[in-house]
Design a protein around this motif. Structure first.
Motif, PDB file in Angstrom:
ATOM      1  N   PHE A  10      -3.532  -6.602   9.590  1.00  0.00           N
ATOM      2  CA  PHE A  10      -4.836  -5.965   9.477  1.00  0.00           C
ATOM      3  C   PHE A  10      -5.837  -6.989   8.986  1.00  0.00           C
ATOM      4  CE2 PHE A  10      -2.674  -5.287   5.444  1.00  0.00           C
ATOM      5  CZ  PHE A  10      -3.638  -5.665   4.513  1.00  0.00           C
ATOM      6  N   SER A  11      -7.111  -6.659   9.156  1.00  0.00           N
ATOM      7  CA  SER A  11      -8.181  -7.546   8.719  1.00  0.00           C
ATOM      8  C   SER A  11      -8.543  -7.200   7.281  1.00  0.00           C
ATOM      9  CB  SER A  11      -9.405  -7.368   9.617  1.00  0.00           C
ATOM     10  OG  SER A  11     -10.495  -8.073   9.073  1.00  0.00           O
ATOM     11  N   GLN A  12      -8.412  -8.155   6.379  1.00  0.00           N
ATOM     12  CA  GLN A  12      -8.702  -7.910   4.977  1.00  0.00           C
ATOM     13  C   GLN A  12     -10.173  -7.605   4.738  1.00  0.00           C
ATOM     14  OE1 GLN A  12      -6.965 -11.543   3.381  1.00  0.00           O
ATOM     15  NE2 GLN A  12      -5.400 -10.301   2.393  1.00  0.00           N
ATOM     16  N   VAL A  23     -10.386  -3.578   5.644  1.00  0.00           N
ATOM     17  CA  VAL A  23      -9.426  -2.601   5.132  1.00  0.00           C
ATOM     18  C   VAL A  23      -9.291  -2.729   3.618  1.00  0.00           C
ATOM     19  CG1 VAL A  23      -7.016  -1.843   5.208  1.00  0.00           C
ATOM     20  CG2 VAL A  23      -8.140  -2.615   7.286  1.00  0.00           C
ATOM     21  N   ILE A  24      -9.286  -1.597   2.944  1.00  0.00           N
ATOM     22  CA  ILE A  24      -9.041  -1.570   1.504  1.00  0.00           C
ATOM     23  C   ILE A  24      -7.575  -1.212   1.294  1.00  0.00           C
ATOM     24  CG2 ILE A  24      -9.574  -0.392  -0.657  1.00  0.00           C
ATOM     25  CD1 ILE A  24     -12.365   0.168   0.514  1.00  0.00           C
ATOM     26  N   VAL A  25      -6.873  -2.021   0.524  1.00  0.00           N
ATOM     27  CA  VAL A  25      -5.460  -1.788   0.243  1.00  0.00           C
ATOM     28  C   VAL A  25      -5.316  -1.571  -1.260  1.00  0.00           C
ATOM     29  CG1 VAL A  25      -3.148  -2.767   0.316  1.00  0.00           C
ATOM     30  CG2 VAL A  25      -4.732  -3.203   2.185  1.00  0.00           C
ATOM     31  N   SER A  26      -4.583  -0.522  -1.636  1.00  0.00           N
ATOM     32  CA  SER A  26      -4.380  -0.263  -3.064  1.00  0.00           C
ATOM     33  C   SER A  26      -3.028   0.410  -3.282  1.00  0.00           C
ATOM     34  CB  SER A  26      -5.500   0.625  -3.617  1.00  0.00           C
ATOM     35  OG  SER A  26      -5.413   1.914  -3.060  1.00  0.00           O
ATOM     36  N   GLN A  78      -1.291   2.006   0.142  1.00  0.00           N
ATOM     37  CA  GLN A  78      -2.272   2.797   0.864  1.00  0.00           C
ATOM     38  C   GLN A  78      -3.295   1.849   1.468  1.00  0.00           C
ATOM     39  OE1 GLN A  78      -3.913   5.442  -2.044  1.00  0.00           O
ATOM     40  NE2 GLN A  78      -2.196   6.847  -1.939  1.00  0.00           N
ATOM     41  N   ALA A  79      -3.721   2.140   2.697  1.00  0.00           N
ATOM     42  CA  ALA A  79      -4.735   1.328   3.358  1.00  0.00           C
ATOM     43  C   ALA A  79      -5.662   2.234   4.146  1.00  0.00           C
ATOM     44  CB  ALA A  79      -4.073   0.316   4.289  1.00  0.00           C
ATOM     45  N   TRP A  80      -6.945   1.947   4.082  1.00  0.00           N
ATOM     46  CA  TRP A  80      -7.915   2.725   4.836  1.00  0.00           C
ATOM     47  C   TRP A  80      -9.119   1.837   5.158  1.00  0.00           C
ATOM     48  CZ3 TRP A  80      -6.643   3.483  -0.218  1.00  0.00           C
ATOM     49  CH2 TRP A  80      -7.631   3.242  -1.159  1.00  0.00           C
ATOM     50  N   LYS A 103     -11.562  -4.656  17.386  1.00  0.00           N
ATOM     51  CA  LYS A 103     -11.018  -5.693  18.250  1.00  0.00           C
ATOM     52  C   LYS A 103      -9.627  -5.980  17.728  1.00  0.00           C
ATOM     53  CE  LYS A 103     -11.316 -10.457  19.590  1.00  0.00           C
ATOM     54  NZ  LYS A 103     -11.637 -11.776  19.097  1.00  0.00           N
ATOM     55  N   GLY A 104      -8.647  -5.851  18.562  1.00  0.00           N
ATOM     56  CA  GLY A 104      -7.290  -6.108  18.114  1.00  0.00           C
ATOM     57  C   GLY A 104      -6.336  -6.198  19.287  1.00  0.00           C
TER      58      GLY A 104
END
Length: 102
Positions: free
Chosen positions: A7-9, A12-15, A34-36, A46-47
């Motif tokens: 994923f693109s940092q 995306v928020i990761v906690s 968790q990521a959102w 784009k991926g």
């Protein structure tokens, strides 16, 4: 077996990282988190196009499992680069915009 998440940092928020030490039968410690999306929903993405990958081409670009022996950070970074390069070459890019079908 190595499980990877891409994923693109920046987007995306990761906690709530959590290790699962209770899985003693495994040869590794599973990690969950968790990521959102950072801004709620994105209108453009784009991926990789996971619907039509060329796995044979990706596999040819990667070393065989028995050839992989990561001993330090430099070797890990090299392997990470190889994996990302193989995915970039073997899987087409997909663009999703606000005009794309759901």
């Amino acid at each position: 077996m190595l499980g990877l998440t891409f994923f693109s940092q920046e987007q995306v928020i990761v906690s709530n990282w959590h290790t699962h030490l209770e899985h003693k039968a495994l040869d590794h410690t599973p990690i969950s988190y968790q990521a959102w999306p950072e801004k709620g929903t994105h209108q453009e993405y784009k991926g990789y196009n996971w619907k039509n990958p060329n796995w044979a081409r990706v596999a040819k670009l990667l070393p065989a499992g028995e050839e992989v022996d990561v001993q330090d950070e430099q070797e890990f970074n090299y392997l990470d680069h190889l994996i990302l390069r193989a995915l970039w070459i073997g899987i087409s890019t997909r663009w999703v915009t606000k005009w794309s079908p759901p």
